[in-house]
Motif scaffolding. Structure first.
Motif, PDB file in Angstrom:
ATOM      1  N   ILE A  41      29.044 -17.044 -14.151  1.00  0.00           N
ATOM      2  CA  ILE A  41      27.837 -16.644 -14.875  1.00  0.00           C
ATOM      3  C   ILE A  41      28.208 -16.087 -16.246  1.00  0.00           C
ATOM      4  CG2 ILE A  41      25.885 -15.036 -14.883  1.00  0.00           C
ATOM      5  CD1 ILE A  41      25.917 -15.243 -11.796  1.00  0.00           C
ATOM      6  N   PHE A  42      29.225 -15.236 -16.288  1.00  0.00           N
ATOM      7  CA  PHE A  42      29.671 -14.653 -17.546  1.00  0.00           C
ATOM      8  C   PHE A  42      30.072 -15.741 -18.543  1.00  0.00           C
ATOM      9  CE2 PHE A  42      33.114 -12.941 -20.205  1.00  0.00           C
ATOM     10  CZ  PHE A  42      32.473 -11.856 -20.775  1.00  0.00           C
ATOM     11  N   SER A  43      30.717 -16.802 -18.036  1.00  0.00           N
ATOM     12  CA  SER A  43      31.217 -17.855 -18.923  1.00  0.00           C
ATOM     13  C   SER A  43      30.093 -18.569 -19.672  1.00  0.00           C
ATOM     14  CB  SER A  43      32.041 -18.872 -18.122  1.00  0.00           C
ATOM     15  OG  SER A  43      31.212 -19.637 -17.262  1.00  0.00           O
ATOM     16  N   ILE A  44      28.903 -18.585 -19.089  1.00  0.00           N
ATOM     17  CA  ILE A  44      27.765 -19.259 -19.721  1.00  0.00           C
ATOM     18  C   ILE A  44      27.448 -18.639 -21.083  1.00  0.00           C
ATOM     19  CG2 ILE A  44      25.290 -19.772 -19.506  1.00  0.00           C
ATOM     20  CD1 ILE A  44      25.674 -19.707 -16.464  1.00  0.00           C
ATOM     21  N   PHE A  45      27.699 -17.352 -21.216  1.00  0.00           N
ATOM     22  CA  PHE A  45      27.271 -16.620 -22.404  1.00  0.00           C
ATOM     23  C   PHE A  45      28.399 -16.406 -23.419  1.00  0.00           C
ATOM     24  CE2 PHE A  45      24.577 -15.438 -18.832  1.00  0.00           C
ATOM     25  CZ  PHE A  45      23.332 -15.763 -19.341  1.00  0.00           C
ATOM     26  N   ILE A  46      29.543 -17.036 -23.201  1.00  0.00           N
ATOM     27  CA  ILE A  46      30.629 -16.960 -24.176  1.00  0.00           C
ATOM     28  C   ILE A  46      30.350 -17.994 -25.260  1.00  0.00           C
ATOM     29  CG2 ILE A  46      33.109 -17.056 -24.566  1.00  0.00           C
ATOM     30  CD1 ILE A  46      33.505 -16.557 -21.583  1.00  0.00           C
ATOM     31  N   ALA A  65      40.532 -11.165  -8.959  1.00  0.00           N
ATOM     32  CA  ALA A  65      41.232 -12.453  -8.985  1.00  0.00           C
ATOM     33  C   ALA A  65      40.232 -13.595  -9.024  1.00  0.00           C
ATOM     34  CB  ALA A  65      42.145 -12.584  -7.762  1.00  0.00           C
ATOM     35  N   GLY A  66      39.108 -13.440  -8.321  1.00  0.00           N
ATOM     36  CA  GLY A  66      38.057 -14.454  -8.357  1.00  0.00           C
ATOM     37  C   GLY A  66      37.466 -14.597  -9.748  1.00  0.00           C
ATOM     38  N   PHE A  67      37.240 -13.463 -10.421  1.00  0.00           N
ATOM     39  CA  PHE A  67      36.750 -13.507 -11.806  1.00  0.00           C
ATOM     40  C   PHE A  67      37.755 -14.252 -12.687  1.00  0.00           C
ATOM     41  CE2 PHE A  67      36.442 -11.955 -16.125  1.00  0.00           C
ATOM     42  CZ  PHE A  67      35.077 -11.961 -16.368  1.00  0.00           C
ATOM     43  N   GLY A  68      39.034 -13.925 -12.518  1.00  0.00           N
ATOM     44  CA  GLY A  68      40.069 -14.595 -13.293  1.00  0.00           C
ATOM     45  C   GLY A  68      40.108 -16.093 -13.019  1.00  0.00           C
ATOM     46  N   ALA A 110      37.624 -18.022 -12.271  1.00  0.00           N
ATOM     47  CA  ALA A 110      36.523 -18.668 -12.998  1.00  0.00           C
ATOM     48  C   ALA A 110      36.879 -18.859 -14.464  1.00  0.00           C
ATOM     49  CB  ALA A 110      35.244 -17.833 -12.862  1.00  0.00           C
ATOM     50  N   MET A 111      37.537 -17.867 -15.046  1.00  0.00           N
ATOM     51  CA  MET A 111      37.965 -18.009 -16.441  1.00  0.00           C
ATOM     52  C   MET A 111      38.971 -19.158 -16.568  1.00  0.00           C
ATOM     53  SD  MET A 111      36.271 -15.671 -18.129  1.00  0.00           S
ATOM     54  CE  MET A 111      34.960 -16.021 -16.946  1.00  0.00           C
ATOM     55  N   ALA A 112      39.899 -19.244 -15.617  1.00  0.00           N
ATOM     56  CA  ALA A 112      40.916 -20.291 -15.673  1.00  0.00           C
ATOM     57  C   ALA A 112      40.316 -21.680 -15.465  1.00  0.00           C
ATOM     58  CB  ALA A 112      41.995 -20.021 -14.621  1.00  0.00           C
ATOM     59  N   LEU A 113      39.373 -21.796 -14.519  1.00  0.00           N
ATOM     60  CA  LEU A 113      38.800 -23.105 -14.207  1.00  0.00           C
ATOM     61  C   LEU A 113      37.670 -23.480 -15.157  1.00  0.00           C
ATOM     62  CD1 LEU A 113      38.383 -25.640 -12.550  1.00  0.00           C
ATOM     63  CD2 LEU A 113      37.118 -24.297 -10.869  1.00  0.00           C
ATOM     64  N   VAL A 114      36.644 -22.653 -15.252  1.00  0.00           N
ATOM     65  CA  VAL A 114      35.461 -23.023 -16.032  1.00  0.00           C
ATOM     66  C   VAL A 114      35.753 -22.974 -17.529  1.00  0.00           C
ATOM     67  CG1 VAL A 114      33.031 -22.522 -16.478  1.00  0.00           C
ATOM     68  CG2 VAL A 114      33.981 -22.136 -14.200  1.00  0.00           C
ATOM     69  N   VAL A 115      36.204 -21.825 -18.002  1.00  0.00           N
ATOM     70  CA  VAL A 115      36.467 -21.684 -19.434  1.00  0.00           C
ATOM     71  C   VAL A 115      37.678 -22.530 -19.840  1.00  0.00           C
ATOM     72  CG1 VAL A 115      36.936 -20.061 -21.299  1.00  0.00           C
ATOM     73  CG2 VAL A 115      35.447 -19.383 -19.415  1.00  0.00           C
ATOM     74  N   GLY A 116      38.725 -22.500 -19.004  1.00  0.00           N
ATOM     75  CA  GLY A 116      39.908 -23.303 -19.308  1.00  0.00           C
ATOM     76  C   GLY A 116      39.598 -24.790 -19.394  1.00  0.00           C
ATOM     77  N   SER A 117      38.779 -25.287 -18.464  1.00  0.00           N
ATOM     78  CA  SER A 117      38.433 -26.715 -18.478  1.00  0.00           C
ATOM     79  C   SER A 117      37.599 -27.068 -19.700  1.00  0.00           C
ATOM     80  CB  SER A 117      37.674 -27.081 -17.197  1.00  0.00           C
ATOM     81  OG  SER A 117      38.505 -26.904 -16.063  1.00  0.00           O
ATOM     82  N   SER A 118      36.723 -26.166 -20.113  1.00  0.00           N
ATOM     83  CA  SER A 118      35.919 -26.432 -21.313  1.00  0.00           C
ATOM     84  C   SER A 118      36.801 -26.457 -22.562  1.00  0.00           C
ATOM     85  CB  SER A 118      34.804 -25.390 -21.462  1.00  0.00           C
ATOM     86  OG  SER A 118      35.308 -24.151 -21.908  1.00  0.00           O
ATOM     87  N   ILE A 119      37.832 -25.593 -22.606  1.00  0.00           N
ATOM     88  CA  ILE A 119      38.769 -25.610 -23.737  1.00  0.00           C
ATOM     89  C   ILE A 119      39.534 -26.928 -23.750  1.00  0.00           C
ATOM     90  CG2 ILE A 119      40.823 -24.533 -24.733  1.00  0.00           C
ATOM     91  CD1 ILE A 119      39.800 -21.849 -23.585  1.00  0.00           C
ATOM     92  N   VAL A 120      39.994 -27.364 -22.583  1.00  0.00           N
ATOM     93  CA  VAL A 120      40.693 -28.646 -22.490  1.00  0.00           C
ATOM     94  C   VAL A 120      39.797 -29.773 -22.987  1.00  0.00           C
ATOM     95  CG1 VAL A 120      41.629 -30.367 -20.878  1.00  0.00           C
ATOM     96  CG2 VAL A 120      42.244 -27.955 -20.625  1.00  0.00           C
ATOM     97  N   MET A 121      38.533 -29.783 -22.545  1.00  0.00           N
ATOM     98  CA  MET A 121      37.608 -30.846 -22.944  1.00  0.00           C
ATOM     99  C   MET A 121      37.376 -30.827 -24.458  1.00  0.00           C
ATOM    100  SD  MET A 121      33.787 -31.709 -21.442  1.00  0.00           S
ATOM    101  CE  MET A 121      34.326 -32.607 -19.983  1.00  0.00           C
ATOM    102  N   LEU A 122      37.265 -29.640 -25.032  1.00  0.00           N
ATOM    103  CA  LEU A 122      37.038 -29.534 -26.477  1.00  0.00           C
ATOM    104  C   LEU A 122      38.280 -29.912 -27.282  1.00  0.00           C
ATOM    105  CD1 LEU A 122      35.030 -26.173 -26.563  1.00  0.00           C
ATOM    106  CD2 LEU A 122      34.137 -28.437 -27.157  1.00  0.00           C
ATOM    107  N   LYS A 123      39.461 -29.612 -26.773  1.00  0.00           N
ATOM    108  CA  LYS A 123      40.693 -29.857 -27.527  1.00  0.00           C
ATOM    109  C   LYS A 123      41.177 -31.304 -27.452  1.00  0.00           C
ATOM    110  CE  LYS A 123      44.280 -27.235 -27.848  1.00  0.00           C
ATOM    111  NZ  LYS A 123      44.414 -26.857 -29.282  1.00  0.00           N
ATOM    112  N   ILE A 168      26.719 -25.653 -19.201  1.00  0.00           N
ATOM    113  CA  ILE A 168      26.311 -26.256 -17.926  1.00  0.00           C
ATOM    114  C   ILE A 168      27.432 -26.177 -16.905  1.00  0.00           C
ATOM    115  CG2 ILE A 168      25.305 -28.285 -16.822  1.00  0.00           C
ATOM    116  CD1 ILE A 168      23.525 -26.971 -18.872  1.00  0.00           C
ATOM    117  N   MET A 169      28.687 -26.264 -17.359  1.00  0.00           N
ATOM    118  CA  MET A 169      29.803 -26.064 -16.424  1.00  0.00           C
ATOM    119  C   MET A 169      29.696 -24.697 -15.762  1.00  0.00           C
ATOM    120  SD  MET A 169      33.254 -27.528 -18.252  1.00  0.00           S
ATOM    121  CE  MET A 169      33.641 -29.278 -18.335  1.00  0.00           C
ATOM    122  N   GLY A 170      29.388 -23.686 -16.561  1.00  0.00           N
ATOM    123  CA  GLY A 170      29.237 -22.342 -16.009  1.00  0.00           C
ATOM    124  C   GLY A 170      28.049 -22.228 -15.078  1.00  0.00           C
ATOM    125  N   ALA A 171      26.949 -22.899 -15.426  1.00  0.00           N
ATOM    126  CA  ALA A 171      25.738 -22.831 -14.601  1.00  0.00           C
ATOM    127  C   ALA A 171      25.952 -23.470 -13.239  1.00  0.00           C
ATOM    128  CB  ALA A 171      24.568 -23.504 -15.324  1.00  0.00           C
TER     129      ALA A 171
END
Length: 391
Positions: A63-68, A108-111, A113-126, A332-335
């Motif tokens: 949920i947090f990742s949606i608002f970054i 660890a669960g929060f971390g 989500a950052m690794a999977l959701v945010v990390g995957s979005s960075i990979v997709m953008l890069k 949407i990945m975060g949602a």
């Protein structure tokens, strides 16, 4: 090892290693270590609570990742997530305090989500590719590697006379090494202030198709988590299969490595929704096999189906969500991941209740199969109702 931050191969390797840390060390190795921990320290009820707490952290991170909004902020929270995965996995090896464990699994669960959701979005953008579907399939193969790598490390620790506490410590150290490479590669060059790109919260992205995708991914969160939490113990509980559970779990991880690439290629040719439906139907078969037979071959097939489908479905849903959200994939990945996380919180709790009531896993698996079948019906409705955006 590639150290060019703009190299596609380096970006994909960094993404895979981030998944090994976020999904393997911070989440799935708990499943590998669970039989040893059940025999030594914790009850099945507390195991279910820890699994749900981990997914609460994952849900909150999703949920947090949606608002970054700023991509540089995404990098910052991605790195923070990797640190959480390492630190709070290390803690499990140095204490058995229940409250500390609950807090550690939450963070660890929060971390993760950052690794999977945010990390995957960075990979997709890069990634510097015109079509990223196949490349993202390679990235999400890291989910399979996350199971295999962490499980093999755990086995090596046990082989050389270590215990589950030492396994947590060694896994955390190796996770820290992997994190350094991922953090180095997955970043963006600084821009002048007036050129910084931020992504606004765009409500128009939440179309009826997106809503159905979110609901279907909730059912998939339920579908994967029962076996993701208990699979070794499920197999060990079957007559004549005591001790085989860990091998079935390892096979599930091995099956997941090529699965993402195969499923993504199929989605590219036949459409994402079609392939999601097929994968979820196969997953239902895998879920039900342990309730029908204690045959080792059939239960190996169950593990194969589980690893191949749940890992492939993460890639399929995440990639399709990224397509629907245009240039802001994390939204949407975060949602959808939030819905997935909610399913993962609910499932261990009803599973533990049913396991205690009936003294076996059958009814937990029946309920799970029914919920996944509902997800299939949602996707079938979406296919009829909406014209799918092709990969």
């Amino acid at each position: 090892m590639q150290f060019n931050r703009e190299s596609n191969s380096a970006i994909l390797l960094a993404g895979i290693l981030a998944l090994v840390v976020g999904v393997g060390v911070a989440r799935f190795v708990f499943t590998s270590l669970l039989p040893a921990m059940l025999a030594d320290s914790i009850s099945i009820t507390f195991a279910g609570i820890l699994a749900s707490i981990n997914y609460v952290g994952y849900l909150s991170g999703s949920i947090f990742s949606i608002f970054i909004k700023d991509k540089h902020a995404k990098v910052k929270y991605f790195r923070l997530g990797l640190c959480f995965c390492v630190i709070f996995s290390f803690i499990l090896g140095i204490t058995e305090n229940n409250l500390v464990w609950i807090l550690a699994r939450l963070l660890a669960g929060f971390g993760a989500a950052m690794a999977l959701v945010v990390g995957s979005s960075i990979v997709m953008l890069k990634l510097n590719l015109s079509s990223k579907t196949k490349a993202m399939g390679i990235h999400f193969s890291g989910l399979g590697f996350s199971i295999v790598v962490t499980d093999l490390i755990m086995r090596a620790v046990f082989y050389y006379g270590g215990n589950w506490k030492e396994a947590w410590l060694i896994l955390a150290v190796i996770g820290a090494i992997f994190s350094c490479y991922s953090a180095y590669i997955l970043r963006f060059e600084k821009q002048t202030k007036d050129k910084i790109i931020t992504h606004k919260f765009d409500k128009s992205l939440f179309s009826p198709l997106t809503i159905i995708l979110i609901l279907a991914y909730f059912t998939e969160g339920v579908g994967m988590v029962v076996q993701a939490t208990f699979l070794p113990d499920i197999v060990n509980s079957l007559a004549g299969l005591e001790g085989y559970g860990g091998y079935v779990w390892l096979i599930a991880g091995i099956a997941g490595i090529p699965a993402c690439i195969i499923w993504m290629r199929l989605a590219h040719h036949f459409g994402s929704i079609n392939i999601m439906i097929i994968a979820m139907l196969l997953q239902i078969i895998g879920i039900l096999i342990p309730t029908l037979s204690s045959n080792i071959i059939l239960n190996i097939i169950s593990g194969l189906l589980f690893g191949a489908t749940f890992i492939g479905l993460v890639a399929l849903f995440m990639n399709f969500a990224g397509q629907l959200s245009n240039k802001n994939p994390v939204l949407i990945m975060g949602a959808i991941t939030s819905a997935y996380g909610l399913g993962q919180i609910v499932a261990p709790l009803y599973s533990v209740a049913l396991i205690k009531q009936f003294n076996n896993y059958d009814y937990a698996l029946y309920v799970t199969a029914i919920i996944v079948a509902f997800g299939v019906s949602l996707l079938a409705y979406a296919k009829i109702k909406f014209k799918e955006a092709q990969s």
